[in-house]
Design a protein around this motif. Structure first.
Motif, PDB file in Angstrom:
ATOM      1  N   LEU A 213       0.832  -1.206   0.000  1.00 47.42           N
ATOM      2  CA  LEU A 213       0.000   0.000   0.000  1.00 47.42           C
ATOM      3  C   LEU A 213       0.866   1.255   0.000  1.00 47.42           C
ATOM      4  O   LEU A 213       0.601   2.208  -0.754  1.00 47.42           O
ATOM      5  CB  LEU A 213      -0.919  -0.003   1.221  1.00 47.42           C
ATOM      6  CG  LEU A 213      -1.781   1.247   1.437  1.00 47.42           C
ATOM      7  CD1 LEU A 213      -2.782   1.407   0.299  1.00 47.42           C
ATOM      8  CD2 LEU A 213      -2.499   1.185   2.778  1.00 47.42           C
ATOM      9  N   ALA A 214       1.904   1.258   0.831  1.00 44.89           N
ATOM     10  CA  ALA A 214       2.811   2.413   0.871  1.00 44.89           C
ATOM     11  C   ALA A 214       3.513   2.590  -0.465  1.00 44.89           C
ATOM     12  O   ALA A 214       3.657   3.720  -0.962  1.00 44.89           O
ATOM     13  CB  ALA A 214       3.834   2.233   1.992  1.00 44.89           C
ATOM     14  N   GLY A 215       3.938   1.475  -1.081  1.00 47.32           N
ATOM     15  CA  GLY A 215       4.616   1.564  -2.371  1.00 47.32           C
ATOM     16  C   GLY A 215       3.724   2.179  -3.442  1.00 47.32           C
ATOM     17  O   GLY A 215       4.163   3.035  -4.228  1.00 47.32           O
ATOM     18  N   LEU A 216       2.468   1.759  -3.489  1.00 44.61           N
ATOM     19  CA  LEU A 216       1.530   2.319  -4.466  1.00 44.61           C
ATOM     20  C   LEU A 216       1.261   3.798  -4.193  1.00 44.61           C
ATOM     21  O   LEU A 216       1.182   4.614  -5.118  1.00 44.61           O
ATOM     22  CB  LEU A 216       0.213   1.536  -4.431  1.00 44.61           C
ATOM     23  CG  LEU A 216       0.255   0.132  -5.035  1.00 44.61           C
ATOM     24  CD1 LEU A 216      -1.031  -0.618  -4.715  1.00 44.61           C
ATOM     25  CD2 LEU A 216       0.481   0.192  -6.541  1.00 44.61           C
ATOM     26  N   ALA A 217       1.108   4.149  -2.915  1.00 41.46           N
ATOM     27  CA  ALA A 217       0.863   5.552  -2.564  1.00 41.46           C
ATOM     28  C   ALA A 217       2.083   6.414  -2.878  1.00 41.46           C
ATOM     29  O   ALA A 217       1.938   7.566  -3.305  1.00 41.46           O
ATOM     30  CB  ALA A 217       0.496   5.666  -1.087  1.00 41.46           C
ATOM     31  N   PHE A 218       3.283   5.861  -2.674  1.00 40.02           N
ATOM     32  CA  PHE A 218       4.501   6.591  -3.058  1.00 40.02           C
ATOM     33  C   PHE A 218       4.463   6.904  -4.552  1.00 40.02           C
ATOM     34  O   PHE A 218       4.807   8.007  -4.982  1.00 40.02           O
ATOM     35  CB  PHE A 218       5.748   5.762  -2.737  1.00 40.02           C
ATOM     36  CG  PHE A 218       6.137   5.767  -1.288  1.00 40.02           C
ATOM     37  CD1 PHE A 218       6.011   6.907  -0.509  1.00 40.02           C
ATOM     38  CD2 PHE A 218       6.649   4.622  -0.699  1.00 40.02           C
ATOM     39  CE1 PHE A 218       6.384   6.914   0.827  1.00 40.02           C
ATOM     40  CE2 PHE A 218       7.025   4.608   0.630  1.00 40.02           C
ATOM     41  CZ  PHE A 218       6.890   5.753   1.395  1.00 40.02           C
ATOM     42  N   PHE A 219       4.046   5.912  -5.356  1.00 44.96           N
ATOM     43  CA  PHE A 219       3.971   6.124  -6.807  1.00 44.96           C
ATOM     44  C   PHE A 219       2.930   7.182  -7.159  1.00 44.96           C
ATOM     45  O   PHE A 219       3.172   8.053  -7.997  1.00 44.96           O
ATOM     46  CB  PHE A 219       3.631   4.816  -7.522  1.00 44.96           C
ATOM     47  CG  PHE A 219       3.271   5.014  -8.971  1.00 44.96           C
ATOM     48  CD1 PHE A 219       4.245   5.236  -9.912  1.00 44.96           C
ATOM     49  CD2 PHE A 219       1.938   5.019  -9.367  1.00 44.96           C
ATOM     50  CE1 PHE A 219       3.915   5.454 -11.252  1.00 44.96           C
ATOM     51  CE2 PHE A 219       1.595   5.233 -10.698  1.00 44.96           C
ATOM     52  CZ  PHE A 219       2.595   5.449 -11.639  1.00 44.96           C
ATOM     53  N   ILE A 220       1.761   7.116  -6.520  1.00 48.99           N
ATOM     54  CA  ILE A 220       0.703   8.085  -6.818  1.00 48.99           C
ATOM     55  C   ILE A 220       1.172   9.506  -6.533  1.00 48.99           C
ATOM     56  O   ILE A 220       0.971  10.424  -7.340  1.00 48.99           O
ATOM     57  CB  ILE A 220      -0.570   7.760  -6.008  1.00 48.99           C
ATOM     58  CG1 ILE A 220      -1.197   6.455  -6.501  1.00 48.99           C
ATOM     59  CG2 ILE A 220      -1.584   8.899  -6.119  1.00 48.99           C
ATOM     60  CD1 ILE A 220      -2.352   5.963  -5.652  1.00 48.99           C
ATOM     61  N   GLY A 221       1.804   9.708  -5.369  1.00 47.74           N
ATOM     62  CA  GLY A 221       2.305  11.041  -5.033  1.00 47.74           C
ATOM     63  C   GLY A 221       3.316  11.537  -6.041  1.00 47.74           C
ATOM     64  O   GLY A 221       3.270  12.699  -6.478  1.00 47.74           O
ATOM     65  N   TYR A 222       4.234  10.653  -6.451  1.00 47.99           N
ATOM     66  CA  TYR A 222       5.249  11.017  -7.446  1.00 47.99           C
ATOM     67  C   TYR A 222       4.601  11.380  -8.777  1.00 47.99           C
ATOM     68  O   TYR A 222       4.878  12.427  -9.368  1.00 47.99           O
ATOM     69  CB  TYR A 222       6.220   9.849  -7.617  1.00 47.99           C
ATOM     70  CG  TYR A 222       6.988   9.869  -8.916  1.00 47.99           C
ATOM     71  CD1 TYR A 222       8.117  10.673  -9.063  1.00 47.99           C
ATOM     72  CD2 TYR A 222       6.582   9.096 -10.005  1.00 47.99           C
ATOM     73  CE1 TYR A 222       8.826  10.699 -10.259  1.00 47.99           C
ATOM     74  CE2 TYR A 222       7.281   9.119 -11.199  1.00 47.99           C
ATOM     75  CZ  TYR A 222       8.397   9.924 -11.323  1.00 47.99           C
ATOM     76  OH  TYR A 222       9.079   9.953 -12.509  1.00 47.99           O
ATOM     77  N   HIS A 223       3.707  10.511  -9.257  1.00 46.90           N
ATOM     78  CA  HIS A 223       3.141  10.695 -10.590  1.00 46.90           C
ATOM     79  C   HIS A 223       2.178  11.878 -10.642  1.00 46.90           C
ATOM     80  O   HIS A 223       2.091  12.569 -11.665  1.00 46.90           O
ATOM     81  CB  HIS A 223       2.442   9.407 -11.016  1.00 46.90           C
ATOM     82  CG  HIS A 223       2.301   9.260 -12.496  1.00 46.90           C
ATOM     83  ND1 HIS A 223       1.120   8.958 -13.125  1.00 46.90           N
ATOM     84  CD2 HIS A 223       3.225   9.400 -13.497  1.00 46.90           C
ATOM     85  CE1 HIS A 223       1.308   8.900 -14.424  1.00 46.90           C
ATOM     86  NE2 HIS A 223       2.571   9.157 -14.683  1.00 46.90           N
ATOM     87  N   LEU A 224       1.438  12.111  -9.556  1.00 46.41           N
ATOM     88  CA  LEU A 224       0.524  13.254  -9.518  1.00 46.41           C
ATOM     89  C   LEU A 224       1.269  14.568  -9.708  1.00 46.41           C
ATOM     90  O   LEU A 224       0.895  15.406 -10.533  1.00 46.41           O
ATOM     91  CB  LEU A 224      -0.223  13.288  -8.186  1.00 46.41           C
ATOM     92  CG  LEU A 224      -1.479  12.431  -8.029  1.00 46.41           C
ATOM     93  CD1 LEU A 224      -2.003  12.553  -6.614  1.00 46.41           C
ATOM     94  CD2 LEU A 224      -2.552  12.840  -9.027  1.00 46.41           C
ATOM     95  N   ILE A 225       2.320  14.770  -8.932  1.00 42.30           N
ATOM     96  CA  ILE A 225       3.024  16.060  -8.952  1.00 42.30           C
ATOM     97  C   ILE A 225       3.910  16.185 -10.189  1.00 42.30           C
ATOM     98  O   ILE A 225       4.090  17.287 -10.709  1.00 42.30           O
ATOM     99  CB  ILE A 225       3.843  16.254  -7.665  1.00 42.30           C
ATOM    100  CG1 ILE A 225       2.956  16.042  -6.444  1.00 42.30           C
ATOM    101  CG2 ILE A 225       4.439  17.658  -7.618  1.00 42.30           C
ATOM    102  CD1 ILE A 225       1.699  16.896  -6.421  1.00 42.30           C
ATOM    103  N   MET A 226       4.439  15.067 -10.694  1.00 42.09           N
ATOM    104  CA  MET A 226       5.195  15.137 -11.940  1.00 42.09           C
ATOM    105  C   MET A 226       4.314  15.606 -13.084  1.00 42.09           C
ATOM    106  O   MET A 226       4.791  16.226 -14.033  1.00 42.09           O
ATOM    107  CB  MET A 226       5.785  13.762 -12.275  1.00 42.09           C
ATOM    108  CG  MET A 226       7.031  13.413 -11.501  1.00 42.09           C
ATOM    109  SD  MET A 226       8.445  14.506 -11.824  1.00 42.09           S
ATOM    110  CE  MET A 226       8.786  14.129 -13.540  1.00 42.09           C
ATOM    111  N   GLY A 227       3.019  15.350 -13.003  1.00 44.65           N
ATOM    112  CA  GLY A 227       2.102  15.735 -14.067  1.00 44.65           C
ATOM    113  C   GLY A 227       1.622  17.168 -13.983  1.00 44.65           C
ATOM    114  O   GLY A 227       0.759  17.579 -14.766  1.00 44.65           O
ATOM    115  N   ILE A 228       2.145  17.939 -13.045  1.00 38.64           N
ATOM    116  CA  ILE A 228       1.731  19.331 -12.860  1.00 38.64           C
ATOM    117  C   ILE A 228       2.852  20.257 -13.316  1.00 38.64           C
ATOM    118  O   ILE A 228       4.018  20.056 -12.964  1.00 38.64           O
ATOM    119  CB  ILE A 228       1.368  19.608 -11.391  1.00 38.64           C
ATOM    120  CG1 ILE A 228       0.181  18.738 -10.979  1.00 38.64           C
ATOM    121  CG2 ILE A 228       1.030  21.076 -11.172  1.00 38.64           C
ATOM    122  CD1 ILE A 228      -0.194  18.840  -9.524  1.00 38.64           C
ATOM    123  N   GLY A 229       2.503  21.264 -14.096  1.00 41.34           N
ATOM    124  CA  GLY A 229       3.496  22.183 -14.649  1.00 41.34           C
ATOM    125  C   GLY A 229       3.995  23.203 -13.643  1.00 41.34           C
ATOM    126  O   GLY A 229       3.361  23.457 -12.611  1.00 41.34           O
ATOM    127  N   GLY A 230       5.134  23.796 -13.950  1.00 41.24           N
ATOM    128  CA  GLY A 230       5.760  24.757 -13.049  1.00 41.24           C
ATOM    129  C   GLY A 230       4.904  25.978 -12.768  1.00 41.24           C
ATOM    130  O   GLY A 230       4.980  26.565 -11.684  1.00 41.24           O
TER     131      GLY A 230
END
Length: 480
Positions: A213-230
């Motif tokens: 669960l932690a591993g999946l949530a780590f991925f979600i946090g990473y991918h969510l913010i990577m998809g947001i522009g500066g």
């Protein structure tokens, strides 16, 4: 060791101080006192929690507190105001990671209690937390499991999301929105798998479910913010602030710590409200912010015609000497150049000459909410001439001179004129309506967000190239 009565009273006092701190931060003149309320409240909270009933391990706790205080003090003294946004993002990540570790530890202690009950009911060498769990009924332990799941998921998303935000703010990660093939479907799939793991865990599955669960949530946090522009990073920072608050509240429920619950709820709710306010200021959908679905364009941006025309200090000074009304628009470039003192000196000279001088502050100017207000307050700029966008935006048409210092997106007319712009629909400062606009900028680059600005090519705009502080210092002697 202090009694529970003292701890409860301290929790109420600290909560009141935190509320006073949040309330005072809404006003620049009261902000310094409000910060002290927060500092005192946190000191009270830490002291009375550390020496409350059932707390031990001081041989480890006290050295850790001292080491943490020393590191925090050194960082605070070394970090410049320009680096404050990334520092805030980094601190959010610590809260998220702490929530994950506490939740893992809580579940391990829960399993020890259940194992002891299944054996012979004899519990030896249990921690204070495990002893607390030993008195809980089965339904209460089930509720603890729900708290554990929430703490891990929110904390893990906050941790990796904050790390990515730190990287983008510090320039270590490209500010453009980036997502893996599959985009939001990957986030949705990870969220569904997280829910399945949570159900398995609640139905008796092993500790491995919490690790996955932690591993999946780590991925979600990473991918969510990577998809947001500066361009949208200021909203991201406030959003992560909210996440860290809810993560802290989840820890509070797990540890049965009322003060942590109250503090986390205050941070979480205030961060969410701030995110909502900033979304309105940027014309963004709040749900899209939470899902990381913004920061990119919908098609090719409009072509820009014309050229950027440069002007020197003599030309800017001549225009200022002839002007009766001046508006200054500060941005992140002012922070980078540390030009706020030079700006303050220019304002004093212009006001002494009888000119009307005001500042126009966009809600997301800089890379942190209130960034520009703090810099101007530090430079002793009077509070009453620092106005928000809604208060001053209609005045540009009747203004003689506008000086833009290191701003790009917040003065970009493409937000209103180009539906394919990454910032389309975002309310901006309508500086181009003034008679003359001077843009203090290092060069012809597009800036942090990578978005071209048609303002720089307009007939009434001139580019005042160079380091903002050096340019303003060169300008000062020529202003009457």
């Amino acid at each position: 060791m202090l009694s529970q009565g003292f701890v409860s009273a301290a929790a109420i006092a600290a909560s009141v101080l935190f509320i006073l701190s949040l309330g005072g931060l809404s006003n620049q003149e009261k902000a310094k006192r409000a910060v002290w309320y927060g500092i005192i409240g946190m000191a009270v909270a830490v002291f009375f929690t550390a020496f409350g009933p059932g707390i031990g391990g001081y041989w480890l706790m006290i050295p850790m507190i001292i080491i943490g205080a020393i590191i925090g003090t050194r960082l605070a003294r070394r970090v410049e105001m320009t680096e404050m946004p990334q520092l805030v993002a980094a601190l959010h990540s610590f809260v998220g990671l702490a929530a994950v570790f506490v939740a893992w530890s809580a579940d391990l202690e829960r399993r020890r209690v259940l194992a002891a009950r299944a054996a012979d009911g004899v519990m030896q060498d249990f921690s204070a937390f495990a002893a607390l769990l030993a008195h809980k009924a089965p339904d209460e332990l089930m509720f603890l499991q729900v708290e554990v799941v929430l703490g891990i998921f929110i904390g893990a998303v906050t941790f990796t999301g904050s790390v990515v935000a730190f990287g983008k703010l510090a320039g270590k990660i490209d500010g453009k929105p980036r997502q893996l093939p599959g985009g939001h479907l990957l986030n949705a799939g990870a969220a569904v798998l997280s829910l399945l793991l949570a159900i398995l865990y609640l139905n008796g599955a092993g500790f491995w479910t919490l690790l996955l669960l932690a591993g999946l949530a780590f991925f979600i946090g990473y991918h969510l913010i990577m998809g947001i522009g500066g361009a949208d990073m200021p909203v991201v920072v406030s959003m992560l602030n909210s996440y860290s608050g809810w993560a802290a509240a989840a820890i509070g429920f797990t540890l049965s710590n009322d003060l942590l619950i109250v503090t986390g709820a205050l941070v979480g709710s205030s961060g969410a409200i701030l995110s909502y306010i900033m979304c309105k200021a940027m014309n963004r959908n709040f749900v899209n912010v939470i899902l990381g679905g913004f920061g990119g364009s919908t098609g090719p941006a409009a072509e820009i015609e014309g050229e950027q025309v440069a002007i020197d200090a003599n030309g800017v000074a001549s225009a200022l000497n002839d002007a009766e009304s001046v508006i200054i628009v500060p941005g992140y470039g002012m922070a980078v150049a540390q030009a706020q003192s030079a700006v303050s000196d220019l304002v004093r000279k212009l006001r002494a000459a009888g000119k009307e001088v005001r500042f126009a502050i966009h809600p997301v100017a800089g890379r942190l909410p209130g960034h520009m207000n703090v810099l101007l307050a530090e430079a002793k700029v009077p509070y009453d001439i620092v106005l928000e966008m809604d208060e001053i935006n209609d005045d540009f048409a009747s203004t003689d001179v506008v000086i833009v210092i290191g701003s790009n997106d917040i003065v970009n007319p493409a937000a209103q004129e180009d539906p394919n712009s990454p910032i389309a629909g975002m309310p901006v400062l309508k500086v181009w309506e003034a008679k003359q606009v001077f843009i203090s900028k290092r060069g012809q680059g597009t800036g942090y967000s990578g978005i071209e600005n048609p303002l720089f090519y307009k007939d009434n705009s001139r580019m005042f190239y160079g380091d903002a502080r050096e340019s303003l210092n060169a300008l000062l002697p020529m202003v009457d």
